[in-house]
Design a protein around this motif. Structure first.
Motif, mmCIF file in Angstrom:
data_model
loop_
_atom_site.group_PDB
_atom_site.id
_atom_site.type_symbol
_atom_site.label_atom_id
_atom_site.label_comp_id
_atom_site.label_asym_id
_atom_site.label_seq_id
_atom_site.Cartn_x
_atom_site.Cartn_y
_atom_site.Cartn_z
ATOM 1 N N TYR A 23 -46.017 -76.031 -50.703
ATOM 2 C CA TYR A 23 -45.705 -75.790 -49.293
ATOM 3 C C TYR A 23 -44.306 -76.296 -48.946
ATOM 4 O O TYR A 23 -43.547 -75.620 -48.227
ATOM 5 C CB TYR A 23 -46.747 -76.477 -48.416
ATOM 6 C CG TYR A 23 -46.597 -76.197 -46.940
ATOM 7 C CD1 TYR A 23 -47.089 -75.015 -46.388
ATOM 8 C CD2 TYR A 23 -45.966 -77.116 -46.100
ATOM 9 C CE1 TYR A 23 -46.949 -74.747 -45.032
ATOM 10 C CE2 TYR A 23 -45.822 -76.858 -44.740
ATOM 11 C CZ TYR A 23 -46.314 -75.672 -44.216
ATOM 12 O OH TYR A 23 -46.161 -75.410 -42.879
ATOM 13 N N GLU A 24 -43.964 -77.471 -49.453
ATOM 14 C CA GLU A 24 -42.642 -78.052 -49.171
ATOM 15 C C GLU A 24 -41.506 -77.238 -49.778
ATOM 16 O O GLU A 24 -40.364 -77.308 -49.335
ATOM 17 C CB GLU A 24 -42.594 -79.495 -49.681
ATOM 18 C CG GLU A 24 -43.448 -80.455 -48.843
ATOM 19 C CD GLU A 24 -43.604 -81.819 -49.484
ATOM 20 O OE1 GLU A 24 -42.993 -82.031 -50.563
ATOM 21 O OE2 GLU A 24 -44.327 -82.656 -48.919
ATOM 22 N N LYS A 25 -41.823 -76.432 -50.790
ATOM 23 C CA LYS A 25 -40.817 -75.563 -51.423
ATOM 24 C C LYS A 25 -40.851 -74.144 -50.834
ATOM 25 O O LYS A 25 -40.226 -73.227 -51.365
ATOM 26 C CB LYS A 25 -41.077 -75.474 -52.932
ATOM 27 C CG LYS A 25 -40.939 -76.801 -53.669
ATOM 28 C CD LYS A 25 -41.374 -76.635 -55.126
ATOM 29 C CE LYS A 25 -41.370 -77.961 -55.865
ATOM 30 N NZ LYS A 25 -41.912 -77.826 -57.244
ATOM 31 N N ASN A 26 -41.590 -73.985 -49.714
ATOM 32 C CA ASN A 26 -41.753 -72.687 -49.056
ATOM 33 C C ASN A 26 -42.400 -71.643 -49.966
ATOM 34 O O ASN A 26 -42.114 -70.446 -49.874
ATOM 35 C CB ASN A 26 -40.404 -72.159 -48.544
ATOM 36 C CG ASN A 26 -39.867 -72.977 -47.396
ATOM 37 O OD1 ASN A 26 -40.621 -73.428 -46.530
ATOM 38 N ND2 ASN A 26 -38.567 -73.207 -47.397
ATOM 39 N N LYS A 27 -43.280 -72.103 -50.831
ATOM 40 C CA LYS A 27 -44.059 -71.187 -51.666
ATOM 41 C C LYS A 27 -45.314 -70.783 -50.903
ATOM 42 O O LYS A 27 -45.855 -71.560 -50.117
ATOM 43 C CB LYS A 27 -44.432 -71.840 -52.998
ATOM 44 C CG LYS A 27 -43.240 -72.390 -53.781
ATOM 45 C CD LYS A 27 -42.218 -71.314 -54.116
ATOM 46 C CE LYS A 27 -41.089 -71.888 -54.968
ATOM 47 N NZ LYS A 27 -40.059 -70.850 -55.262
ATOM 48 N N GLN A 28 -45.781 -69.566 -51.145
ATOM 49 C CA GLN A 28 -46.910 -69.034 -50.395
ATOM 50 C C GLN A 28 -48.244 -69.495 -50.966
ATOM 51 O O GLN A 28 -48.456 -69.469 -52.177
ATOM 52 C CB GLN A 28 -46.871 -67.505 -50.391
ATOM 53 C CG GLN A 28 -47.991 -66.850 -49.602
ATOM 54 C CD GLN A 28 -47.871 -67.087 -48.112
ATOM 55 O OE1 GLN A 28 -46.802 -66.895 -47.539
ATOM 56 N NE2 GLN A 28 -48.960 -67.498 -47.456
ATOM 57 N N ILE A 29 -49.145 -69.897 -50.070
ATOM 58 C CA ILE A 29 -50.503 -70.285 -50.455
ATOM 59 C C ILE A 29 -51.480 -69.382 -49.714
ATOM 60 O O ILE A 29 -51.385 -69.215 -48.492
ATOM 61 C CB ILE A 29 -50.783 -71.761 -50.116
ATOM 62 C CG1 ILE A 29 -49.784 -72.668 -50.846
ATOM 63 C CG2 ILE A 29 -52.211 -72.139 -50.499
ATOM 64 C CD1 ILE A 29 -49.637 -74.023 -50.246
ATOM 65 N N ILE A 30 -52.410 -68.790 -50.450
ATOM 66 C CA ILE A 30 -53.392 -67.876 -49.879
ATOM 67 C C ILE A 30 -54.785 -68.338 -50.308
ATOM 68 O O ILE A 30 -55.023 -68.585 -51.490
ATOM 69 C CB ILE A 30 -53.151 -66.429 -50.355
ATOM 70 C CG1 ILE A 30 -51.720 -66.001 -50.024
ATOM 71 C CG2 ILE A 30 -54.152 -65.472 -49.716
ATOM 72 C CD1 ILE A 30 -51.259 -64.782 -50.779
ATOM 73 N N LEU A 31 -55.682 -68.447 -49.346
ATOM 74 C CA LEU A 31 -57.020 -68.978 -49.624
ATOM 75 C C LEU A 31 -58.086 -68.049 -49.048
ATOM 76 O O LEU A 31 -57.862 -67.369 -48.045
ATOM 77 C CB LEU A 31 -57.175 -70.365 -48.984
ATOM 78 C CG LEU A 31 -56.071 -71.391 -49.276
ATOM 79 C CD1 LEU A 31 -56.199 -72.577 -48.333
ATOM 80 C CD2 LEU A 31 -56.146 -71.840 -50.710
ATOM 81 N N SER A 32 -59.244 -68.039 -49.691
ATOM 82 C CA SER A 32 -60.383 -67.313 -49.119
ATOM 83 C C SER A 32 -61.603 -68.217 -49.132
ATOM 84 O O SER A 32 -61.703 -69.147 -49.935
ATOM 85 C CB SER A 32 -60.676 -66.026 -49.902
ATOM 86 O OG SER A 32 -61.497 -66.296 -51.021
ATOM 87 N N SER A 33 -62.539 -67.902 -48.239
ATOM 88 C CA SER A 33 -63.777 -68.681 -48.152
ATOM 89 C C SER A 33 -64.851 -67.821 -47.497
ATOM 90 O O SER A 33 -64.543 -66.796 -46.876
ATOM 91 C CB SER A 33 -63.537 -69.945 -47.319
ATOM 92 O OG SER A 33 -64.743 -70.641 -47.079
ATOM 93 N N ASP A 34 -66.098 -68.239 -47.640
ATOM 94 C CA ASP A 34 -67.178 -67.520 -46.965
ATOM 95 C C ASP A 34 -67.414 -68.056 -45.559
ATOM 96 O O ASP A 34 -68.319 -67.607 -44.858
ATOM 97 C CB ASP A 34 -68.476 -67.593 -47.782
ATOM 98 C CG ASP A 34 -69.009 -69.016 -47.924
ATOM 99 O OD1 ASP A 34 -68.373 -69.954 -47.406
ATOM 100 O OD2 ASP A 34 -70.056 -69.193 -48.576
ATOM 101 N N ARG A 35 -66.570 -69.005 -45.138
ATOM 102 C CA ARG A 35 -66.699 -69.595 -43.809
ATOM 103 C C ARG A 35 -65.342 -70.146 -43.370
ATOM 104 O O ARG A 35 -64.472 -70.401 -44.210
ATOM 105 C CB ARG A 35 -67.746 -70.707 -43.830
ATOM 106 C CG ARG A 35 -67.370 -71.902 -44.676
ATOM 107 C CD ARG A 35 -68.548 -72.751 -45.089
ATOM 108 N NE ARG A 35 -69.240 -72.189 -46.237
ATOM 109 C CZ ARG A 35 -70.171 -72.840 -46.939
ATOM 110 N NH1 ARG A 35 -70.535 -74.052 -46.584
ATOM 111 N NH2 ARG A 35 -70.758 -72.272 -47.975
ATOM 112 N N PRO A 36 -65.113 -70.361 -42.061
ATOM 113 C CA PRO A 36 -63.828 -70.915 -41.609
ATOM 114 C C PRO A 36 -63.670 -72.364 -42.042
ATOM 115 O O PRO A 36 -64.654 -73.031 -42.374
ATOM 116 C CB PRO A 36 -63.915 -70.794 -40.082
ATOM 117 C CG PRO A 36 -65.368 -70.735 -39.777
ATOM 118 C CD PRO A 36 -66.012 -70.040 -40.945
ATOM 119 N N PRO A 37 -62.427 -72.890 -42.050
ATOM 120 C CA PRO A 37 -62.184 -74.262 -42.520
ATOM 121 C C PRO A 37 -63.058 -75.317 -41.843
ATOM 122 O O PRO A 37 -63.552 -76.231 -42.495
ATOM 123 C CB PRO A 37 -60.702 -74.484 -42.208
ATOM 124 C CG PRO A 37 -60.109 -73.129 -42.228
ATOM 125 C CD PRO A 37 -61.165 -72.210 -41.686
#
Length: 447
Positions: free
Chosen positions: A237-251
């Motif tokens: 994140y600090e290097k402005n790299k993209q993070i993408i996550l999935s889940s069966d429910r909200p955080p």
């Protein structure tokens, strides 16, 4: 060739009962070697896959074989090294063009991406417009907008397809992408700790431009894994790299998740995927049939779309089953045959639910032990699941409060009454509680 088709039919059945991420992780590069005298021999790529299939998915495979009208008493998993790419390509040339192929067999070894998952063949409808728009924006400018991107929705609604579409779009610009199911990340942490090679494990992620983690809810309760993922997340994140996550429910509904991780998950864009409408389900079926180069009548497609309403994976699984039956028998896919072939899928028998099954489903969802549910711990992460278990015992089985108290480790009936009232109140006022109970009931049908 018949042997290959039979294994594909088994895979079509298995795919209906596990998540797409699990299916991609554990069933790619598997092959049926032999099936004689009620014994099967299945080739697997490595020892870890062998143990996982034996311990986690053996019963699912056995059920799939049984559903195809075959009997098997024993399955032997044999480690077979992968063929060289050149040899594999040569063998592919001799395949029947109409043979059904499972896309997970073409996964890129470096990125873990399946090239068949693209934005072009992702069917967009009212149920996923926001998620699709956000995903496309991220693919156009990774690291610049919606970071992290968190997509959630119930099982089988297309999350994996959408996530991998982003990855496949991004790699066109020569960026480094890594897609990984959360369970595989957890396994990597465990193996790294066990072998004393955590630094080597961390090095795999430090130079990635886009990190995609599927089914992130499995990090729940895994404290060491959460710690390692937190550091990986921050570094990227600090290097402005993209993070993408999935889940069966909200955080906020992921239990036993550290607040610092929850805060980071909620710091970007959160988009959900809901159930597809009839028109979208029909479009999905026609798109999949076109991809597999088979002719399915509008009548058959409409029949499937009308009867499978809440799971895209089940739609494709039903289609795979029809194609597999056609390949094995040579019979035309018509509406009469479709109703017979898909009878077990479309007419789910009423299941007799037991207290044990309810406790198993609740413990699986919240990642707590059944002994904790029956125990006296006052920890927040234990109390809520215990109350849900009591609520379900009352609502699903209509047990008396004293009897539920006895089943839950000798609790007083007033404790059960309070728990039931509390969960009922949450159901009336909180959508998250409704989602959690719906997911638990899904699990309940499979335990």
């Amino acid at each position: 060739m018949e042997k290959d088709k039979f294994w594909q039919s088994i895979l079509a059945e298995v795919q209906l009962n596990i998540s797409q991420a699990n299916f991609n992780t554990w069933f790619k590069n598997t092959k049926l070697i032999s099936f004689e005298k009620e014994k099967m021999e299945v080739a697997v790529p490595n020892s870890f896959t062998k143990e996982w299939l034996k311990n986690k998915h053996h019963d699912t495979i056995m059920e799939a074989v049984k559903s195809l009208g075959k009997e098997v008493n024993d399955i032997n998993y044999v480690i077979k090294k992968q063929e060289k790419r050149e040899e594999k390509v040569e063998k592919e040339k001799g395949k029947n063009e109409n043979q059904m192929e499972f896309e997970q067999f073409h996964i890129d070894q470096d990125t873990n991406l399946n090239p068949k998952y693209t934005f072009e063949n992702f069917v967009v409808g009212p149920f996923n417009e926001l998620s699709h728009a956000a995903a496309y924006a991220v693919a156009e400018n990774p690291g610049s907008v919606y970071n992290p991107l968190f997509i959630y929705g119930k099982v089988g609604l297309g999350k994996t397809h959408l996530l991998q579409s982003i990855g496949n779009e991004v790699i066109k610009s020569s960026k480094r992408v890594k897609y990984i199911p959360a369970q595989q990340f957890i396994t990597g942490v465990v193996n790294g700790i066990r072998s004393g090679q955590m630094e080597q494990f961390k090095d795999k992620y430090k130079d990635i431009d886009v990190l995609i983690i599927d089914d992130i809810q499995f990090l729940s309760g895994k404290e060491k894994t959460q710690e390692e993922f937190f550091h990986t997340f921050n570094d990227l994140y600090e290097k402005n790299k993209q993070i993408i996550l999935s889940s069966d429910r909200p955080p906020k509904s992921i239990r036993a998740l550290t607040e610092r991780l929850r805060s980071r998950f909620e710091g970007g864009m959160i988009a959900d995927i809901n159930f597809p409408d009839f028109e979208t389900r029909l479009a999905i079926l026609k798109t999949k049939a076109q991809e597999k180069q088979v002719n399915i009548s509008d009548e058959v497609c409409s029949y499937i779309a009308e009867n499978i309403q809440k799971n895209i994976r089940e739609l494709e699984g039903a289609l795979n089953k029809l194609i597999a039956h056609h390949n094995l028998t040579g019979k035309k896919i018509d509406i009469a045959g479709t109703k017979i072939i898909l009878k077990n899928i479309l007419e789910s028998p009423t299941k007799n639910i037991s207290p044990t099954q309810i406790l198993k489903a609740v413990s699986k969802f919240y990642d707590v032990s059944e002994s904790d549910l029956k125990g006296n711990s006052r920890k927040k992460e234990i109390v809520k699941p215990r109350q849900v278990a009591m609520f379900l015992l009352r609502e699903e089985l209509d047990y008396s409060f004293p009897y539920i108290g006895k089943k839950m480790g000798g609790k007083d009936h007033t404790t059960v009454m309070y728990s039931h009232k509390k969960i009922k109140k949450e159901l009336d006022n909180e959508d998250d509680m409704k989602e959690e109970l719906a997911l638990i009931k899904q699990i309940l049908l499979s335990v």
